[in-house]
Every structure is written in C-alpha cells, then in structure tokens.
Design an enzyme around this catalytic site. Sequence first.
Site, short mmCIF file in Angstrom:
data_model
loop_
_atom_site.label_atom_id
_atom_site.label_comp_id
_atom_site.label_asym_id
_atom_site.label_seq_id
_atom_site.Cartn_x
_atom_site.Cartn_y
_atom_site.Cartn_z
N ASP A 113 0.87 -1.17 0.00
CA ASP A 113 0.00 0.00 0.00
C ASP A 113 0.91 1.22 0.00
O ASP A 113 1.99 1.17 0.59
CB ASP A 113 -0.89 -0.01 1.25
CG ASP A 113 -2.11 0.88 1.10
OD1 ASP A 113 -3.23 0.34 1.00
OD2 ASP A 113 -1.93 2.12 1.05
N CYS B 144 -20.09 0.38 -0.99
CA CYS B 144 -20.25 -0.46 -2.18
C CYS B 144 -21.54 -0.17 -2.93
O CYS B 144 -21.50 0.30 -4.07
CB CYS B 144 -20.16 -1.92 -1.80
SG CYS B 144 -18.59 -2.30 -1.01
N GLU C 96 -14.55 -9.60 -6.17
CA GLU C 96 -14.70 -10.02 -4.78
C GLU C 96 -16.13 -9.77 -4.33
O GLU C 96 -16.69 -8.71 -4.61
CB GLU C 96 -13.72 -9.19 -3.93
CG GLU C 96 -13.62 -9.62 -2.51
CD GLU C 96 -13.38 -11.11 -2.38
OE1 GLU C 96 -12.26 -11.54 -2.66
OE2 GLU C 96 -14.32 -11.84 -2.00
N PHE C 97 -16.72 -10.73 -3.64
CA PHE C 97 -18.12 -10.59 -3.21
C PHE C 97 -18.25 -10.51 -1.70
O PHE C 97 -19.34 -10.66 -1.16
CB PHE C 97 -18.97 -11.74 -3.75
CG PHE C 97 -19.00 -11.80 -5.26
CD1 PHE C 97 -19.83 -10.96 -5.98
CD2 PHE C 97 -18.18 -12.67 -5.95
CE1 PHE C 97 -19.84 -10.99 -7.37
CE2 PHE C 97 -18.18 -12.71 -7.34
CZ PHE C 97 -19.02 -11.87 -8.06
N LEU C 98 -17.12 -10.31 -0.99
CA LEU C 98 -17.23 -10.36 0.48
C LEU C 98 -17.94 -9.15 1.05
O LEU C 98 -17.91 -8.06 0.49
CB LEU C 98 -15.86 -10.57 1.11
CG LEU C 98 -14.70 -9.64 0.81
CD1 LEU C 98 -14.75 -8.38 1.63
CD2 LEU C 98 -13.41 -10.40 1.09
N ASN D 1 -24.34 -6.55 -7.24
CA ASN D 1 -24.58 -5.50 -6.24
C ASN D 1 -25.84 -4.71 -6.57
O ASN D 1 -26.62 -4.38 -5.67
CB ASN D 1 -23.37 -4.55 -6.15
CG ASN D 1 -22.35 -5.06 -5.15
OD1 ASN D 1 -22.48 -6.15 -4.60
ND2 ASN D 1 -21.31 -4.28 -4.91
N LYS E 171 -20.13 -8.56 -11.26
CA LYS E 171 -20.03 -7.86 -9.97
C LYS E 171 -21.00 -6.68 -9.90
O LYS E 171 -21.76 -6.52 -8.93
CB LYS E 171 -18.58 -7.39 -9.79
CG LYS E 171 -18.35 -6.49 -8.61
CD LYS E 171 -18.52 -7.21 -7.29
CE LYS E 171 -18.61 -6.21 -6.18
NZ LYS E 171 -18.13 -6.60 -4.91
N PHE F 190 -31.81 -10.42 2.18
CA PHE F 190 -31.92 -9.07 1.63
C PHE F 190 -33.36 -8.62 1.43
O PHE F 190 -33.70 -7.92 0.50
CB PHE F 190 -31.10 -8.92 0.33
CG PHE F 190 -29.67 -8.63 0.65
CD1 PHE F 190 -28.87 -9.61 1.22
CD2 PHE F 190 -29.13 -7.37 0.45
CE1 PHE F 190 -27.56 -9.33 1.58
CE2 PHE F 190 -27.82 -7.09 0.79
CZ PHE F 190 -27.04 -8.07 1.36
N LEU F 191 -34.22 -9.07 2.36
CA LEU F 191 -35.62 -8.62 2.35
C LEU F 191 -35.96 -7.92 3.66
O LEU F 191 -37.12 -7.85 4.03
CB LEU F 191 -36.57 -9.80 2.14
CG LEU F 191 -36.76 -10.30 0.70
CD1 LEU F 191 -37.84 -11.38 0.66
CD2 LEU F 191 -37.14 -9.17 -0.26
C1 UGA Z 1 -21.94 -5.61 -0.38
C2 UGA Z 1 -22.28 -6.98 -1.00
O1 UGA Z 1 -23.21 -7.66 -0.15
C3 UGA Z 1 -21.02 -7.84 -1.15
O2 UGA Z 1 -21.35 -9.05 -1.80
C4 UGA Z 1 -20.01 -7.05 -2.00
O3 UGA Z 1 -18.78 -7.77 -2.14
C5 UGA Z 1 -19.72 -5.72 -1.33
O4 UGA Z 1 -20.94 -4.97 -1.19
C6 UGA Z 1 -18.75 -4.96 -2.21
O5 UGA Z 1 -19.10 -4.63 -3.34
O6 UGA Z 1 -17.59 -4.78 -1.82
P1 UGA Z 1 -21.44 -4.71 2.10
O7 UGA Z 1 -21.56 -3.35 1.50
O8 UGA Z 1 -20.29 -5.02 2.98
O9 UGA Z 1 -21.43 -5.83 0.93
O10 UGA Z 1 -22.74 -4.95 2.98
P2 UGA Z 1 -24.14 -5.72 2.86
O11 UGA Z 1 -24.19 -6.73 3.92
O12 UGA Z 1 -24.40 -6.15 1.49
O13 UGA Z 1 -25.14 -4.55 3.25
C7 UGA Z 1 -25.26 -3.35 2.47
C8 UGA Z 1 -26.33 -2.44 3.02
O14 UGA Z 1 -27.62 -2.99 2.79
C9 UGA Z 1 -26.25 -2.20 4.54
O15 UGA Z 1 -26.45 -0.83 4.80
C10 UGA Z 1 -27.39 -3.02 5.11
O16 UGA Z 1 -27.90 -2.50 6.30
C11 UGA Z 1 -28.40 -2.93 3.98
N1 UGA Z 1 -29.38 -4.04 3.97
C12 UGA Z 1 -28.97 -5.30 3.73
C13 UGA Z 1 -30.73 -3.76 4.17
O17 UGA Z 1 -31.13 -2.60 4.37
N2 UGA Z 1 -31.63 -4.80 4.14
C14 UGA Z 1 -31.24 -6.07 3.91
O18 UGA Z 1 -32.12 -6.96 3.88
C15 UGA Z 1 -29.88 -6.34 3.71
#
Ligand code: UGA
Length: 444
Positions: free
Chosen positions: A34, A263, A154-156, A211, A207, A252-253
């Site tokens: 980095d 992201c 990456e999907f984490l 998202n 990707k 995700f509901l």
């Molecule tokens: C998201 C994707 O889930 C990952 O697969 C992807 O790799 C990542 O973006 C990325 O592109 O780097 P992340 O942003 O860490 O991951 O978080 P999520 O768990 O997906 O949540 C995103 C947002 O959605 C949060 O603010 C969460 O509170 C909200 N959310 C999630 C809801 O409002 N309702 C849900 O049912 C699920």
Amino acid sequence: MKERYSICVVGAGHVGLVAAVCFAELGNNVLCVDNDKKRIEDLTKTILPFFEPELEELLKKNVKKKLRFSHNLAEAIKKSDVIFVAVGTPPYEDGSADLTSIENVARLVAKNLNGYKLIVSKSTVPVHTGNKIKETILRYRNNHTNFDVASNPEFLREGKAIYDFFYPDRIVIGTDSSKAENILKSIYSSIKAPIIVTDINTAELIKHASNSFLATKISFINAVSKICDLAGADISKVALAMGLDKRIGKDFLNAGIGYGGFCFPKDLEAFVWLSKKLGYDFELLKEVKRINEQQKSNFVNKIKDSMWIIKSKRIAVLGLSFKPDTDDMRFAPSVDIVNSFIKEGAILNLYDPESIKEAKKIFSSKGKSSLVKKGQQVKFCKDIYSAVKDCDCVCFLTEWKQFRKIDFKKVKKLMRIPFVADGRNMFDKVKLEALGYSYIGIGR
Ligand code: UGA
C-alpha cells in the site's frame, strides 16, 4: 501437489487486506503493498486500519511468516508471480469510477516485468477495465515478457469478510488465458465453491449486476414497507412469506432505513453511468436509488409526526455504522438521519459499539462536515444506558447484536419519555407497547 504462489496484493483496504491475509492462510507467500506508509507500519505491528471480526487473529497468525507488508510496489511486482489489484476506485461526481490507481499499477507492472506475471483485478471496476489494463501493460512494457490479465471480482461483505472469503457462494474467474485460469483455480483449490469461468468483460459485469440486484431487492421491500404503513399491514410477515418462495429467497428482504456503505451506493451510480455510456438508460436503478434516499426522510418524518417538535428534545441514536460488525460510516444512513436531527435543533446522545471515533470526525462541532451549531449539544456516549438517559426518543439505526439484549425495563426508567424508533425492525412492537413504550418501525 497443490502449487504455492508468490502473491502480491496491491491495496491494503477492506478487499485487499482480507484477501492478503486469507491467501497467506491458504499457504501462499504474500506481499501486501500500500502506498500509505503509516498503514504499512501499523500492519507490520498487527494494528488494523479498520474493524473486521476475525481479521486480527489471522493477521497475527500469518504476519512475518507467510505474510509481509511493503510500500515498495516495484520491488513487490518483481518478486511475485500473481498480482491481485485491490486498489480504491473512488467515484467522480457523475458516478463514474476514478481508475487512476489501477492504471498506475498497470504501468508499474509493465516496467517491472522480469518474468511471466498474472495480473488479477479484484477491485470493483466498470466493464472493459481488464482490457485497458492489458493494453496499458503492452504499451509500457520494455521487453516482450509474457503476462496475462484476469478479473476475479470479490463478493465479500464487511463484517463477514473472513467467512465470505473461505465460504463464498461462487468464485468468478474472467480470463481468455487457460494458464491464468489454471493458476487461479489452483490458488482457490481448497475452497469449496462453484467456479464460473468466463471472459473478462462478463466477469466485471457480474459484480456490478450482483450488487445492483441486491440493492434493488432492498429498495423493493422498502417500497412495499411504505404500502404496509399506508395499508396497516406488517412488512416483516410480508417479507417472511415472500422469502419462503425459493425463487425469491429470504435474504436481503429486511425493510429498514435503506442501504449504505461504500459499495452499493457507489456501484449503483457506476452501473447507471456505465449503462448510459454504452447506450442504455438504466431507469430501474435510478428508482432504486431514489427509494433508498426516501427511506431515510420517511423515517425522520415519522419521528417528527410523533414528537411534533424536535427542537431541544433529547434523542438517543444507537448504531451509527452502515451495518453491524463494522466501524465503517461511509454513506451510512445514520449520517443523513443524525444531520436531519441536528438541523431541527435536537440535543443528541450518540452511541455505537465500534464507530464512535468515525462519528466524532463527522458530527462533533469541530468535524469538517459537521452541521452542529454553536451551543448545540451532541454527546458521544460510552454505552447504551448512558445514551438513553433523559431522552425523549431512542432511535435504532443499526441492528448490532448487543441491542437485541437491551433491558427495556431499565431503559424505560432512564428515559424521559418511553419512545422507540426502530429503523431496522429489530424489536417486538407488541412487547414494547405492553411495557408502556410508544413504538414506530418501518412498515409495521
Ligand atoms: C456488499 C455486498 O453484499 C457484497 O457481496 C459485496 O462484495 C460488497 O458490497 C462490495 O461490493 O464490496 P457490504 O456493503 O459489505 O457488501 O454490505 P451488505 O451486507 O451487502 O449490506 C449493504 C447495506 O444494505 C447495509 O447498509 C445493510 O444495512 C443494507 N441491507 C442489507 C438492508 O437494508 N436490508 C437487507 O435486507 C440487507
């Protein structure tokens, strides 16, 4: 026998650092690079730049053995067979991604091509970036040494990053080279997941499409939650019943105050921008974004309707990170919601298990983007119970596990008015009302 590779991971952000630590855990020799010298010094001393469950343990286990840190990218490139690029691609005003860092890495690879190298893009990038990386290396290399380019998005998820690395739903490999395909398959050989091999453009698009689809699911359920509010129905039951249909799926509901983080908001904008550039106006995604923005103001308006006047009322806000198990507040819904309360003249008690340091940068009267007026009280609290003391309302904005164990009888004694605004539908409305609370949630 499984081959071990000398891997260089460029970028020690969320994606890069997690990948570097996990590749080392899989037995590869990893150099994580980095250009932030302080970050590299800290990481060598096992000090993390952000909170991520389980990362510290794995870092401590591998550092100075399989895993090393450096800020000298040229040297790291020379020493490596496989270079994973996980640098930031921040958004420009128009939604497009700034790919300067990726181009810089490509040029440095070209100048330090001392043997075959595989360059793998892990950052979320617009379609065609892999091909641009290839062109750049061809343009700048000073010898005819072979190389390949691949996309391995990456999907984490933040907060679950280590789990997601070792137990992904799928691994996507985009490349037109069978040598590159075999190297990547070998690196991931101990991970049990379907591997999708495709061309680079398709991998990059997977990707953005993934998202954007997840964000669409959230906005869809949030739009239905609005109908539930108007019709007197319960969104939690609607989502439960919908989710049991395997074609829909229950993840995700969860209706709430909307998605945040670095992201979804950024990637959605980038996908809309990219589609337009390619000649398609992605109206659906624009609407997804609009619903997401509205969700925050709907929540604030509900609280206002209930409290009537917010000025000089004390509000506790619990949960400031964009989701649980992270200290990340980038594009967190809490930022807009807390700022609305500040504009209304509320007195605020803020609490989060991990992100108070970030919150101070944003909301304290000295913060660069702070809207706090002179004399307006914004307190950063050490725990839940000191935060709710003398409050007229307690708002929950992130569903941290520890909030589910709250002693609401104790909270009621501490609050001035027992009023819960539940931005994540975490609590049982009937139970809280039986305890004497007024309760508002989302779509119920
Ligand atoms: C998201 C994707 O889930 C990952 O697969 C992807 O790799 C990542 O973006 C990325 O592109 O780097 P992340 O942003 O860490 O991951 O978080 P999520 O768990 O997906 O949540 C995103 C947002 O959605 C949060 O603010 C969460 O509170 C909200 N959310 C999630 C809801 O409002 N309702 C849900 O049912 C699920």
